[in-house]
Design a protein around this motif. Structure first.
Motif, mmCIF file in Angstrom:
data_model
loop_
_atom_site.group_PDB
_atom_site.id
_atom_site.type_symbol
_atom_site.label_atom_id
_atom_site.label_comp_id
_atom_site.label_asym_id
_atom_site.label_seq_id
_atom_site.Cartn_x
_atom_site.Cartn_y
_atom_site.Cartn_z
ATOM 1 N N SER A 30 0.836 -1.193 0.000
ATOM 2 C CA SER A 30 0.000 0.000 0.000
ATOM 3 C C SER A 30 0.880 1.254 0.000
ATOM 4 O O SER A 30 1.859 1.327 0.746
ATOM 5 C CB SER A 30 -0.896 -0.023 1.233
ATOM 6 O OG SER A 30 -1.744 1.095 1.192
ATOM 7 N N LYS A 71 1.230 2.237 -7.052
ATOM 8 C CA LYS A 71 0.610 1.442 -8.111
ATOM 9 C C LYS A 71 -0.537 2.189 -8.806
ATOM 10 O O LYS A 71 -0.591 2.253 -10.029
ATOM 11 C CB LYS A 71 0.076 0.115 -7.546
ATOM 12 C CG LYS A 71 1.102 -0.682 -6.761
ATOM 13 C CD LYS A 71 0.530 -1.986 -6.228
ATOM 14 C CE LYS A 71 -0.615 -1.855 -5.239
ATOM 15 N NZ LYS A 71 -0.247 -1.226 -3.944
ATOM 16 N N THR A 76 -1.192 5.376 -8.765
ATOM 17 C CA THR A 76 -0.699 6.577 -9.439
ATOM 18 C C THR A 76 -0.128 6.194 -10.803
ATOM 19 O O THR A 76 -0.416 6.856 -11.811
ATOM 20 C CB THR A 76 0.390 7.264 -8.584
ATOM 21 O OG1 THR A 76 -0.142 7.493 -7.277
ATOM 22 C CG2 THR A 76 0.830 8.584 -9.194
#
Ligand SMILES: Nc1ncnc2c1ncn2[C@@H]1O[C@H](COP(=O)(O)OP(=O)(O)OP(=O)(O)O)[C@@H](O)[C@H]1O
Ligand SMILES: [Mg+2]
Length: 247
Positions: A42, A46, A48
């Motif tokens: 997290s 990814k 973005t």
């Protein structure tokens, strides 16, 4: 097919000399008709990166280019069909619409008459293996897995060359997740499209994806054929991910 070269997205941080490097000099290529996994914890950047690829955000540096072996006859429209599917299907579905209306919406927006759009929607629902009677149901009457099938059907209506799936199975139980992965694998073949499959769970991608990249704090740690990376991980981070997933 899609080539990323040193793509960065930096946001202004608390101080000028310390930007938030959401994506930092990411380079890789996406081949035609492959499933490429993007793995990362997290906040690793990814989503973005997915938005940069989709053109929803502009990179602060680097380039994203689509080298199409068969150049489009319409040079004014350089972006080939790309479709993005999210983790939470509820956010992109109008709860007051029937399933067939949801799936047919992109077709209606691109000028299909209602009857033709509903006809195609029925075919798309069959493609994602949703029983025909679901066509008249509302999203609230569908399970999480069924809603993702609906989202996939809607994305397929635009015959995408690239489907970007951002954590689309993360909210599903393992057996439903497995069914969706198998569906994507068969659709890759029948629809002749590439899939960028984004997940934080490395254990879901073996046997399903062709190649993979591991992302951490905005940067790619390693990338390559999935089986090769699994058999012989190079970065310590990938090794740690594999270890925590399998042991
Ligand atoms: N508009 C923004 N302004 C500032 N920082 C941002 C912005 N959008 C994202 N970020 C930061 O960029 C980093 C990457 O975020 P991103 O959503 O791409 O991660 P992710 O890998 O998709 O995480 P998750 O698995 O939780 O979805 C995070 O540190 C996030 O806080
Ligand atoms: Mg995300």
């Amino acid at each position: 097919m899609l080539r990323l070269e040193k793509v960065s997205k930096h946001y202004a941080g608390k101080t000028k000399d310390q930007p938030i490097k959401a994506v930092d000099e990411v380079s890789f290529t996406l081949r035609k008709d492959e499933i490429f996994a993007l793995i990362g914890e997290s906040g690793s950047g990814k989503s973005t990166l997915a938005e940069l690829i989709m053109g929803l955000q502009k990179p602060t540096a680097g380039s994203i280019a689509w080298d199409d072996p068969a150049p489009s006859s319409k040079p004014s429209k350089p972006t080939p069909a790309m479709q993005l599917i999210f983790q939470n299907p509820d956010r992109s579905m109008n709860p007051y619409w029937r399933v067939k209306e949801i799936v047919a919406e992109p077709l209606r927006l691109s000028g299909y008459p209602k009857k033709a759009a509903y006809g195609l929607a029925a075919e798309l629902l069959a493609k994602v293996k949703l029983p025909a009677d679901y066509s008249d149901k509302y999203p609230a009457e569908c399970s999480g897995g069924q809603k993702q099938r609906i989202a996939i059907a809607r994305a397929l209506s635009m015959s995408p060359k690239l489907l970007v799936a951002d954590e689309i199975t993360s909210a599903l139980d393992p057996s439903t997740e497995d069914e969706i992965l198998r569906l994507l694998l068969s659709l890759k073949r029948t629809e002749e499209m590439s899939i960028l499959y984004i997940t934080h769970r490395i254990e879901t991608i073996s046997g399903f994806t062709d190649r993979m990249a591991v992302m951490k704090a905005g940067a790619i740690q390693e990338w390559g054929e999935t089986e090769t990376v699994f058999a012989n991980p190079q970065s310590d981070y990938t090794k740690a991910l594999l270890k925590s997933a399998y042991y």
